[in-house]
Write a protein that holds these residues in place. Structure first.
Motif, PDB file in Angstrom:
ATOM      1  N   ALA A  52       0.844  -1.192   0.000  1.00  0.00           N
ATOM      2  CA  ALA A  52       0.000   0.000   0.000  1.00  0.00           C
ATOM      3  C   ALA A  52       0.877   1.239   0.000  1.00  0.00           C
ATOM      4  O   ALA A  52       2.078   1.171   0.298  1.00  0.00           O
ATOM      5  N   PRO A  53       0.317   2.401  -0.322  1.00  0.00           N
ATOM      6  CA  PRO A  53       1.097   3.642  -0.249  1.00  0.00           C
ATOM      7  C   PRO A  53       1.721   3.823   1.130  1.00  0.00           C
ATOM      8  O   PRO A  53       1.068   3.638   2.149  1.00  0.00           O
ATOM      9  N   GLY A  54       3.003   4.176   1.143  1.00  0.00           N
ATOM     10  CA  GLY A  54       3.705   4.318   2.413  1.00  0.00           C
ATOM     11  C   GLY A  54       4.469   3.085   2.820  1.00  0.00           C
ATOM     12  O   GLY A  54       5.199   3.087   3.804  1.00  0.00           O
ATOM     13  N   TYR A  55       4.310   1.981   2.043  1.00  0.00           N
ATOM     14  CA  TYR A  55       5.037   0.747   2.333  1.00  0.00           C
ATOM     15  C   TYR A  55       4.861   0.319   3.783  1.00  0.00           C
ATOM     16  O   TYR A  55       5.819   0.192   4.537  1.00  0.00           O
ATOM     17  N   ASN A  56       3.621   0.072   4.163  1.00  0.00           N
ATOM     18  CA  ASN A  56       3.341  -0.435   5.490  1.00  0.00           C
ATOM     19  C   ASN A  56       3.540  -1.946   5.517  1.00  0.00           C
ATOM     20  O   ASN A  56       3.858  -2.573   4.509  1.00  0.00           O
ATOM     21  N   LEU A  57       3.328  -2.541   6.693  1.00  0.00           N
ATOM     22  CA  LEU A  57       3.619  -3.955   6.900  1.00  0.00           C
ATOM     23  C   LEU A  57       2.347  -4.667   7.331  1.00  0.00           C
ATOM     24  O   LEU A  57       1.524  -4.105   8.059  1.00  0.00           O
ATOM     25  N   ARG A  58       2.190  -5.909   6.878  1.00  0.00           N
ATOM     26  CA  ARG A  58       1.113  -6.763   7.352  1.00  0.00           C
ATOM     27  C   ARG A  58       1.689  -7.733   8.365  1.00  0.00           C
ATOM     28  O   ARG A  58       2.696  -8.410   8.112  1.00  0.00           O
ATOM     29  N   ASN A  59       1.081  -7.780   9.541  1.00  0.00           N
ATOM     30  CA  ASN A  59       1.501  -8.667  10.626  1.00  0.00           C
ATOM     31  C   ASN A  59       0.415  -9.716  10.801  1.00  0.00           C
ATOM     32  O   ASN A  59      -0.707  -9.397  11.179  1.00  0.00           O
ATOM     33  N   CYS A  60       0.759 -10.975  10.535  1.00  0.00           N
ATOM     34  CA  CYS A  60      -0.234 -12.047  10.529  1.00  0.00           C
ATOM     35  C   CYS A  60       0.149 -13.160  11.493  1.00  0.00           C
ATOM     36  O   CYS A  60       1.324 -13.492  11.636  1.00  0.00           O
ATOM     37  N   SER A  61      -0.860 -13.742  12.115  1.00  0.00           N
ATOM     38  CA  SER A  61      -0.702 -14.943  12.922  1.00  0.00           C
ATOM     39  C   SER A  61      -1.432 -16.064  12.202  1.00  0.00           C
ATOM     40  O   SER A  61      -2.654 -16.022  12.044  1.00  0.00           O
ATOM     41  N   CYS A  62      -0.685 -17.062  11.756  1.00  0.00           N
ATOM     42  CA  CYS A  62      -1.236 -18.105  10.896  1.00  0.00           C
ATOM     43  C   CYS A  62      -1.260 -19.446  11.622  1.00  0.00           C
ATOM     44  O   CYS A  62      -0.221 -19.924  12.087  1.00  0.00           O
ATOM     45  N   SER A  63      -2.427 -20.045  11.699  1.00  0.00           N
ATOM     46  CA  SER A  63      -2.580 -21.351  12.348  1.00  0.00           C
ATOM     47  C   SER A  63      -2.613 -22.486  11.345  1.00  0.00           C
ATOM     48  O   SER A  63      -2.617 -23.653  11.725  1.00  0.00           O
ATOM     49  N   THR A  64      -2.656 -22.170  10.049  1.00  0.00           N
ATOM     50  CA  THR A  64      -2.633 -23.176   8.988  1.00  0.00           C
ATOM     51  C   THR A  64      -1.505 -22.852   8.014  1.00  0.00           C
ATOM     52  O   THR A  64      -1.105 -21.698   7.866  1.00  0.00           O
ATOM     53  N   PRO A  65      -0.962 -23.866   7.332  1.00  0.00           N
ATOM     54  CA  PRO A  65       0.110 -23.609   6.366  1.00  0.00           C
ATOM     55  C   PRO A  65      -0.359 -22.711   5.224  1.00  0.00           C
ATOM     56  O   PRO A  65      -1.471 -22.842   4.730  1.00  0.00           O
ATOM     57  N   ILE A  66       0.498 -21.783   4.815  1.00  0.00           N
ATOM     58  CA  ILE A  66       0.211 -20.842   3.734  1.00  0.00           C
ATOM     59  C   ILE A  66       1.330 -20.934   2.707  1.00  0.00           C
ATOM     60  O   ILE A  66       2.510 -20.930   3.062  1.00  0.00           O
ATOM     61  N   GLN A  67       0.961 -21.010   1.437  1.00  0.00           N
ATOM     62  CA  GLN A  67       1.969 -21.045   0.380  1.00  0.00           C
ATOM     63  C   GLN A  67       2.788 -19.765   0.387  1.00  0.00           C
ATOM     64  O   GLN A  67       2.253 -18.671   0.555  1.00  0.00           O
ATOM     65  N   ASP A  68       4.099 -19.908   0.210  1.00  0.00           N
ATOM     66  CA  ASP A  68       4.981 -18.746   0.210  1.00  0.00           C
ATOM     67  C   ASP A  68       4.533 -17.705  -0.798  1.00  0.00           C
ATOM     68  O   ASP A  68       4.168 -18.024  -1.935  1.00  0.00           O
ATOM     69  N   CYS A  69       4.561 -16.438  -0.368  1.00  0.00           N
ATOM     70  CA  CYS A  69       4.322 -15.272  -1.226  1.00  0.00           C
ATOM     71  C   CYS A  69       2.874 -15.126  -1.674  1.00  0.00           C
ATOM     72  O   CYS A  69       2.572 -14.247  -2.499  1.00  0.00           O
ATOM     73  N   ASP A  70       1.963 -15.923  -1.140  1.00  0.00           N
ATOM     74  CA  ASP A  70       0.542 -15.828  -1.493  1.00  0.00           C
ATOM     75  C   ASP A  70      -0.133 -14.885  -0.499  1.00  0.00           C
ATOM     76  O   ASP A  70      -0.727 -15.314   0.493  1.00  0.00           O
ATOM     77  N   GLU A  71      -0.042 -13.583  -0.775  1.00  0.00           N
ATOM     78  CA  GLU A  71      -0.557 -12.585   0.147  1.00  0.00           C
ATOM     79  C   GLU A  71      -2.077 -12.651   0.279  1.00  0.00           C
ATOM     80  O   GLU A  71      -2.630 -12.455   1.373  1.00  0.00           O
ATOM     81  N   ALA A  72      -2.775 -12.938  -0.810  1.00  0.00           N
ATOM     82  CA  ALA A  72      -4.229 -13.026  -0.768  1.00  0.00           C
ATOM     83  C   ALA A  72      -4.675 -14.157   0.156  1.00  0.00           C
ATOM     84  O   ALA A  72      -5.624 -13.998   0.947  1.00  0.00           O
ATOM     85  N   LEU A  73      -3.985 -15.295   0.076  1.00  0.00           N
ATOM     86  CA  LEU A  73      -4.328 -16.422   0.934  1.00  0.00           C
ATOM     87  C   LEU A  73      -4.023 -16.117   2.390  1.00  0.00           C
ATOM     88  O   LEU A  73      -4.793 -16.481   3.291  1.00  0.00           O
ATOM     89  N   TRP A 107      13.733  -2.610   2.175  1.00  0.00           N
ATOM     90  CA  TRP A 107      13.486  -1.786   3.358  1.00  0.00           C
ATOM     91  C   TRP A 107      12.932  -2.624   4.500  1.00  0.00           C
ATOM     92  O   TRP A 107      13.156  -2.304   5.681  1.00  0.00           O
ATOM     93  N   VAL A 108      12.246  -3.720   4.181  1.00  0.00           N
ATOM     94  CA  VAL A 108      11.703  -4.590   5.232  1.00  0.00           C
ATOM     95  C   VAL A 108      12.833  -5.193   6.060  1.00  0.00           C
ATOM     96  O   VAL A 108      12.757  -5.264   7.289  1.00  0.00           O
ATOM     97  N   LEU A 109      13.903  -5.607   5.387  1.00  0.00           N
ATOM     98  CA  LEU A 109      15.042  -6.176   6.098  1.00  0.00           C
ATOM     99  C   LEU A 109      15.790  -5.111   6.890  1.00  0.00           C
ATOM    100  O   LEU A 109      16.161  -5.324   8.043  1.00  0.00           O
ATOM    101  N   LYS A 110      16.017  -3.963   6.266  1.00  0.00           N
ATOM    102  CA  LYS A 110      16.811  -2.916   6.900  1.00  0.00           C
ATOM    103  C   LYS A 110      16.100  -2.326   8.115  1.00  0.00           C
ATOM    104  O   LYS A 110      16.701  -2.114   9.174  1.00  0.00           O
ATOM    105  N   GLU A 111      14.810  -2.034   7.974  1.00  0.00           N
ATOM    106  CA  GLU A 111      14.091  -1.303   9.013  1.00  0.00           C
ATOM    107  C   GLU A 111      13.391  -2.213  10.012  1.00  0.00           C
ATOM    108  O   GLU A 111      13.080  -1.790  11.127  1.00  0.00           O
TER     109      GLU A 111
END
Length: 249
Positions: A52-73, A107-111
């Protein structure tokens, strides 16, 4: 074995600094083809760039396996909320459990991750352009898993155990060495490209307050954990303890 110029970590070691090399074996697993292991483990904290604008972060707690890089899932099956980029902790994270980070922008790694204390880290590269070689500093890292979503890379899935072998760990503990606080890992983020197998070595380095004097190339200010106030017999302050340094490249 020859190493490419951008992964030669020995260049970081000044000749004037005498370091004790520890014969520390590392447990390593490498896969050259996509497998079922390319999904996020259950009961894991997941962080990724929301885009999103501003490069914010999504913080998720997942109880089921999620395919890598599948943000919609992830947004559908995990409990997620947005964290503003301006609200990221300047001193890094403190995560002793499983942490997965999907990386599209550095920036995710650096910040977010640099100078963080993380026990078990999985990095999945979900970007398009290859990542340039640069170092990420992590405290207390025990296991590292790397996944690259780039097509046809020779090493899409790799895993390495960074904790010292049992005998070495016992010797360090006998010297009152706090592995969680004083074991620092420098990770070359170019490993996320999946172009070469993971390699690692450990050295016993200088005390934390003098680290930047011996490693000026890394330009890192180390924030030490508070001293153990329950140890009344401690003869030296925690700040005088040497760092155990592991380079992963």
């Amino acid at each position: 074995m020859e190493m490419s110029p951008n992964t030669d970590c020995s260049a970081l070691l000044p000749r004037s600094l005498l370091l004790l090399f520890l014969l520390t074996p590392f447990s390593q697993t490498t896969s050259s083809a996509p497998t079922s292991e390319t999904s996020l483990l259950a009961n894991t904290t997941l962080l990724f760039d929301s885009g999103a604008p501003g490069y914010n972060l999504r913080n998720c707690s997942c109880s089921t396996p999620i395919q890598d890089c599948d943000e919609a899932l992830a947004n559908s099956l995990c409990r997620c909320h947005t964290v503003l980029r301006s609200a990221l902790p300047p001193a890094g994270l403190r995560e002793p459990g499983q942490l997965t980070v999907w990386v599209k922008e550095l920036w995710v790694l650096k910040e977010l991750l640099n100078k963080s204390m993380i026990g078990h880290l999985r990095l999945s590269f979900c970007g398009v352009n290859p990542v340039d070689s640069q170092y990420l500093a992590l405290l207390g890292l025990q296991t590292l898993r790397i996944h690259s979503a780039a097509p046809e890379v020779p090493y899409p899935n790799q895993e390495i155990t960074i904790s010292p072998a049992a005998g070495v760990a016992a010797d360090l503990e006998a010297l009152s060495f706090d592995l969680s606080s004083f074991h620092m890992t420098f990770l070359d983020v170019a490993v996320m490209n999946g172009l070469s197998s993971l390699k690692a070595y450990s050295v016993l380095g200088p005390p934390a307050p003098t680290f930047s004097q011996h490693f000026p190339q890394l330009a890192l200010q180390i924030a030490l954990p508070p001293p153990n106030t329950h140890d009344e017999d401690a003869s030296e302050p925690a700040a005088d303890q040497n760092l155990l340094i592991t380079f992963v490249y």
